[in-house]
Design a protein around this motif. Structure first.
Motif, PDB file in Angstrom:
ATOM      1  N   PRO A 119       1.157  -1.086   0.520  1.00 43.48           N
ATOM      2  CA  PRO A 119      -0.233  -0.253   0.157  1.00 43.48           C
ATOM      3  C   PRO A 119       0.540   1.097   0.065  1.00 43.48           C
ATOM      4  O   PRO A 119       1.897   0.466   0.040  1.00 43.48           O
ATOM      5  CB  PRO A 119      -1.096  -0.491   1.396  1.00 43.48           C
ATOM      6  N   VAL A 120       0.435   2.272   0.059  1.00 40.57           N
ATOM      7  CA  VAL A 120       0.736   3.633   0.248  1.00 40.57           C
ATOM      8  C   VAL A 120       1.831   3.683   1.056  1.00 40.57           C
ATOM      9  O   VAL A 120       1.456   3.564   2.407  1.00 40.57           O
ATOM     10  CB  VAL A 120      -0.394   4.928  -0.190  1.00 40.57           C
ATOM     11  N   CYS A 121       2.608   4.599   0.758  1.00 34.04           N
ATOM     12  CA  CYS A 121       3.459   4.221   1.933  1.00 34.04           C
ATOM     13  C   CYS A 121       3.686   5.979   3.154  1.00 34.04           C
ATOM     14  O   CYS A 121       3.019   6.584   2.358  1.00 34.04           O
ATOM     15  CB  CYS A 121       5.188   4.689   2.306  1.00 34.04           C
ATOM     16  N   THR A 122       2.690   5.501   4.607  1.00 34.27           N
ATOM     17  CA  THR A 122       2.343   6.729   4.940  1.00 34.27           C
ATOM     18  C   THR A 122       3.314   6.864   6.403  1.00 34.27           C
ATOM     19  O   THR A 122       3.121   7.409   7.329  1.00 34.27           O
ATOM     20  CB  THR A 122       1.038   6.398   6.223  1.00 34.27           C
ATOM     21  N   LYS A 123       4.300   6.662   5.951  1.00 37.88           N
ATOM     22  CA  LYS A 123       5.502   7.384   7.194  1.00 37.88           C
ATOM     23  C   LYS A 123       5.906   8.719   7.266  1.00 37.88           C
ATOM     24  O   LYS A 123       5.610   8.781   5.791  1.00 37.88           O
ATOM     25  CB  LYS A 123       6.646   6.794   6.754  1.00 37.88           C
ATOM     26  N   PRO A 124       6.562   9.650   7.967  1.00 39.95           N
ATOM     27  CA  PRO A 124       6.719  10.920   7.809  1.00 39.95           C
ATOM     28  C   PRO A 124       7.962  11.163   6.127  1.00 39.95           C
ATOM     29  O   PRO A 124       8.957  10.376   6.586  1.00 39.95           O
ATOM     30  CB  PRO A 124       7.382  11.463   9.362  1.00 39.95           C
ATOM     31  N   VAL A 125       7.888  11.935   5.700  1.00 36.78           N
ATOM     32  CA  VAL A 125       8.468  12.428   4.567  1.00 36.78           C
ATOM     33  C   VAL A 125      10.460  12.511   5.255  1.00 36.78           C
ATOM     34  O   VAL A 125      11.139  12.709   4.247  1.00 36.78           O
ATOM     35  CB  VAL A 125       8.504  13.519   3.601  1.00 36.78           C
ATOM     36  N   SER A 126       9.739  12.922   6.292  1.00 37.34           N
ATOM     37  CA  SER A 126      11.446  13.451   6.919  1.00 37.34           C
ATOM     38  C   SER A 126      12.163  11.972   6.695  1.00 37.34           C
ATOM     39  O   SER A 126      13.679  12.504   7.154  1.00 37.34           O
ATOM     40  CB  SER A 126      11.369  14.225   8.256  1.00 37.34           C
ATOM     41  N   GLY A 127      12.083  10.673   6.960  1.00 39.73           N
ATOM     42  CA  GLY A 127      12.507   9.126   7.257  1.00 39.73           C
ATOM     43  C   GLY A 127      13.339   8.772   6.332  1.00 39.73           C
ATOM     44  O   GLY A 127      14.109   8.725   6.249  1.00 39.73           O
ATOM     45  N   ASP A 128      13.287   9.222   5.612  1.00 43.48           N
ATOM     46  CA  ASP A 128      13.344   8.849   4.545  1.00 43.48           C
ATOM     47  C   ASP A 128      14.245  10.040   2.858  1.00 43.48           C
ATOM     48  O   ASP A 128      13.839  10.764   2.552  1.00 43.48           O
ATOM     49  CB  ASP A 128      13.093   7.208   3.482  1.00 43.48           C
ATOM     50  N   SER A 129      14.549   9.315   1.422  1.00 49.53           N
ATOM     51  CA  SER A 129      15.086   9.775   0.703  1.00 49.53           C
ATOM     52  C   SER A 129      13.667  10.061  -0.281  1.00 49.53           C
ATOM     53  O   SER A 129      14.138  11.571  -1.619  1.00 49.53           O
ATOM     54  CB  SER A 129      16.206   9.233  -0.100  1.00 49.53           C
ATOM     55  N   TRP A 130      12.946   9.654  -0.020  1.00 51.39           N
ATOM     56  CA  TRP A 130      11.192   9.580  -1.078  1.00 51.39           C
ATOM     57  C   TRP A 130      11.312  11.015  -1.715  1.00 51.39           C
ATOM     58  O   TRP A 130      11.612  11.255  -2.776  1.00 51.39           O
ATOM     59  CB  TRP A 130      10.542   9.213  -0.762  1.00 51.39           C
ATOM     60  N   LEU A 131      11.180  12.486  -0.567  1.00 52.34           N
ATOM     61  CA  LEU A 131      10.659  13.323  -0.970  1.00 52.34           C
ATOM     62  C   LEU A 131      12.312  14.256  -1.382  1.00 52.34           C
ATOM     63  O   LEU A 131      11.899  15.061  -2.327  1.00 52.34           O
ATOM     64  CB  LEU A 131      11.325  14.617   0.542  1.00 52.34           C
ATOM     65  N   ALA A 132      13.283  13.515  -2.138  1.00 49.79           N
ATOM     66  CA  ALA A 132      14.960  14.702  -2.878  1.00 49.79           C
ATOM     67  C   ALA A 132      14.118  14.426  -3.878  1.00 49.79           C
ATOM     68  O   ALA A 132      14.761  15.244  -5.426  1.00 49.79           O
ATOM     69  CB  ALA A 132      16.214  13.769  -2.264  1.00 49.79           C
ATOM     70  N   SER A 222      11.807  27.076   8.063  1.00 51.89           N
ATOM     71  CA  SER A 222      11.410  26.280   7.579  1.00 51.89           C
ATOM     72  C   SER A 222      12.521  25.957   6.458  1.00 51.89           C
ATOM     73  O   SER A 222      13.070  24.483   5.876  1.00 51.89           O
ATOM     74  CB  SER A 222      10.616  26.753   6.219  1.00 51.89           C
ATOM     75  N   ILE A 223      13.594  27.314   5.874  1.00 55.53           N
ATOM     76  CA  ILE A 223      14.244  27.018   5.080  1.00 55.53           C
ATOM     77  C   ILE A 223      15.762  25.953   6.237  1.00 55.53           C
ATOM     78  O   ILE A 223      16.290  24.960   5.515  1.00 55.53           O
ATOM     79  CB  ILE A 223      15.735  28.332   4.529  1.00 55.53           C
ATOM     80  N   THR A 224      15.681  26.442   7.232  1.00 52.97           N
ATOM     81  CA  THR A 224      16.687  25.531   7.982  1.00 52.97           C
ATOM     82  C   THR A 224      16.274  24.205   8.485  1.00 52.97           C
ATOM     83  O   THR A 224      16.905  23.380   8.418  1.00 52.97           O
ATOM     84  CB  THR A 224      16.671  25.172   9.669  1.00 52.97           C
ATOM     85  N   ILE A 225      15.057  23.676   8.109  1.00 51.11           N
ATOM     86  CA  ILE A 225      14.644  21.950   8.067  1.00 51.11           C
ATOM     87  C   ILE A 225      14.762  21.418   6.180  1.00 51.11           C
ATOM     88  O   ILE A 225      15.183  20.521   6.637  1.00 51.11           O
ATOM     89  CB  ILE A 225      12.907  22.446   7.906  1.00 51.11           C
ATOM     90  N   LEU A 226      14.487  21.700   5.747  1.00 51.77           N
ATOM     91  CA  LEU A 226      14.788  21.434   4.385  1.00 51.77           C
ATOM     92  C   LEU A 226      16.571  21.955   4.676  1.00 51.77           C
ATOM     93  O   LEU A 226      16.948  21.105   3.777  1.00 51.77           O
ATOM     94  CB  LEU A 226      14.355  23.029   2.953  1.00 51.77           C
ATOM     95  N   ILE A 227      16.746  22.461   4.662  1.00 52.93           N
ATOM     96  CA  ILE A 227      18.392  21.931   4.799  1.00 52.93           C
ATOM     97  C   ILE A 227      19.182  20.527   5.364  1.00 52.93           C
ATOM     98  O   ILE A 227      19.689  19.941   5.075  1.00 52.93           O
ATOM     99  CB  ILE A 227      19.720  23.886   4.939  1.00 52.93           C
ATOM    100  N   ASN A 228      18.444  20.842   6.953  1.00 59.66           N
ATOM    101  CA  ASN A 228      18.598  19.383   7.738  1.00 59.66           C
ATOM    102  C   ASN A 228      18.534  18.444   6.704  1.00 59.66           C
ATOM    103  O   ASN A 228      19.213  17.467   6.439  1.00 59.66           O
ATOM    104  CB  ASN A 228      18.391  19.682   8.894  1.00 59.66           C
ATOM    105  N   TYR A 229      17.327  18.467   6.223  1.00 52.30           N
ATOM    106  CA  TYR A 229      16.874  17.878   5.474  1.00 52.30           C
ATOM    107  C   TYR A 229      18.044  16.680   4.175  1.00 52.30           C
ATOM    108  O   TYR A 229      18.140  16.058   3.469  1.00 52.30           O
ATOM    109  CB  TYR A 229      15.300  17.274   4.908  1.00 52.30           C
ATOM    110  N   LEU A 230      17.977  18.002   3.390  1.00 45.28           N
ATOM    111  CA  LEU A 230      18.821  17.753   1.737  1.00 45.28           C
ATOM    112  C   LEU A 230      20.458  17.211   2.783  1.00 45.28           C
ATOM    113  O   LEU A 230      21.029  17.425   1.473  1.00 45.28           O
ATOM    114  CB  LEU A 230      18.616  18.884   1.285  1.00 45.28           C
ATOM    115  N   ASN A 231      20.630  17.794   3.310  1.00 45.05           N
ATOM    116  CA  ASN A 231      22.416  17.639   4.307  1.00 45.05           C
ATOM    117  C   ASN A 231      22.163  15.266   4.467  1.00 45.05           C
ATOM    118  O   ASN A 231      23.038  15.227   3.878  1.00 45.05           O
ATOM    119  CB  ASN A 231      21.987  17.524   5.456  1.00 45.05           C
ATOM    120  N   ALA A 232      20.964  15.186   4.472  1.00 42.52           N
ATOM    121  CA  ALA A 232      21.014  13.100   4.807  1.00 42.52           C
ATOM    122  C   ALA A 232      20.686  12.708   3.364  1.00 42.52           C
ATOM    123  O   ALA A 232      21.228  11.874   3.499  1.00 42.52           O
ATOM    124  CB  ALA A 232      19.958  13.366   6.313  1.00 42.52           C
ATOM    125  N   TYR A 233      19.907  13.683   2.506  1.00 40.89           N
ATOM    126  CA  TYR A 233      19.342  12.893   1.540  1.00 40.89           C
ATOM    127  C   TYR A 233      19.219  13.847   0.042  1.00 40.89           C
ATOM    128  O   TYR A 233      18.512  14.585  -0.301  1.00 40.89           O
ATOM    129  CB  TYR A 233      18.011  12.450   2.009  1.00 40.89           C
TER     130      TYR A 233
END
Length: 289
Positions: A119-132, A222-233
């Motif tokens: 099924p559709v993945c419902t996990k938070p988008v912060s925890g994997d590279s899907w959003l990247a 919001s910029i800081t959140i996105l930077i932290n995410y894209l540093n990981a993925y």
């Protein structure tokens, strides 16, 4: 930086996000005669990434659409279709999962596969590279630099409309409903918006009358959140180069050095070479991938 994409689970989420932004599956009109075709469309400048992904799949080809400045990664062999299915099954977050399930049905029926339709993945988008992957498909990074008009607002005045301004802007846009199923994209886009700490808005395109969801922000939080995410993925398309420039300006804003003489000079140069103005592309980030 991109060495994390050598891990199949992380690469699978990235490919799923990229596909859900810029991909589609064409099912055969004659169900048992032709193979489905799995496509991801890239701007022609992202040809190196398309070639790299093709080497990972191990089966397929790249078709060039010169009139559209695009190239299309196409997978149609059973071996390749099974590979992309194994990599992305269970990692979809949008209504395009319907296309994946049709592909799985085809593989199970005609090639003795026994693939479960996850099924559709419902996990938070912060925890994997899907959003990247989704940002690489549908996101954009921009710099706003408004020069102070001469002869006005010489004094510091927060209400002055003519004062010098520098800001970083991020934008992510997607259609409101899936064209094949008429299922809304609101759920997944609200997940993204909530993670980034902003609201989900809509805009109507005057020329077509179509409505799109839009996530847009320039706030430091919001910029800081996105930077932290894209540093990981990290991103993998040429958009990474725009993000790196955007990140440099964001750091100046965060450190309050964006209105210094050196800061403004650097920002002018960066803005002048971003996005459509970029002429040189460095693909070093794909070397370890």
């Amino acid at each position: 930086m991109s060495i994390i994409y050598n891990q199949p689970q992380i690469l699978g989420f990235y490919i799923a996000g990229l596909f859900e932004g810029d991909g589609h599956i064409v099912m055969p009109a004659v169900y048992n005669k032709h193979n489905p075709r799995w496509h991801i469309t890239f701007h022609i400048k992202n040809q190196p990434l398309a070639q790299k992904l093709l080497s990972k799949v191990g089966s397929g080809f790249i078709r060039y659409k010169t009139k559209n400045n695009a190239c299309v990664l196409t997978v149609s062999s059973v071996k390749g279709l099974k590979w992309v299915t194994a990599m992305t099954n269970g990692k979809f977050r949008t209504p395009k999962i319907y296309q994946m399930h049709l592909l799985i049905d085809w593989l199970n029926k005609h090639h003795s596969a026994s693939i479960e339709k996850l099924p559709v993945c419902t996990k938070p988008v912060s925890g994997d590279s899907w959003l990247a992957g989704f940002i690489d498909a549908d996101g954009s990074f921009g710099i706003r630099y408004t020069k102070k008009l001469p002869g006005v607002c010489q004094k510091v005045d927060a209400a002055c409309k003519h004062k010098q301004r520098v800001s970083c802007r991020f934008r992510l846009e997607q259609r409101t409903v899936d064209l094949k199923t008429n299922v809304t994209y609101a759920g997944v886009l609200n997940l993204i918006a909530n993670y980034l700490g902003v609201g989900l808005n809509t805009r109507s395109q005057t020329s077509t009358g179509k409505t799109y969801y839009i996530i847009e922000f320039s706030s430091l939080a919001s910029i800081t959140i996105l930077i932290n995410y894209l540093n990981a993925y990290p991103l993998l398309t040429a958009k990474l180069l725009d993000y790196n420039d955007w990140h440099t300006v964001a750091e100046r804003i965060i450190n309050k050095t964006h209105y210094t003489q050196d800061g403004l000079a650097e920002i002018r140069t960066i803005k002048a070479g971003m996005n459509m103005n970029r002429g040189v592309f460095n693909w070093q980030h794909l070397d370890e991938f």
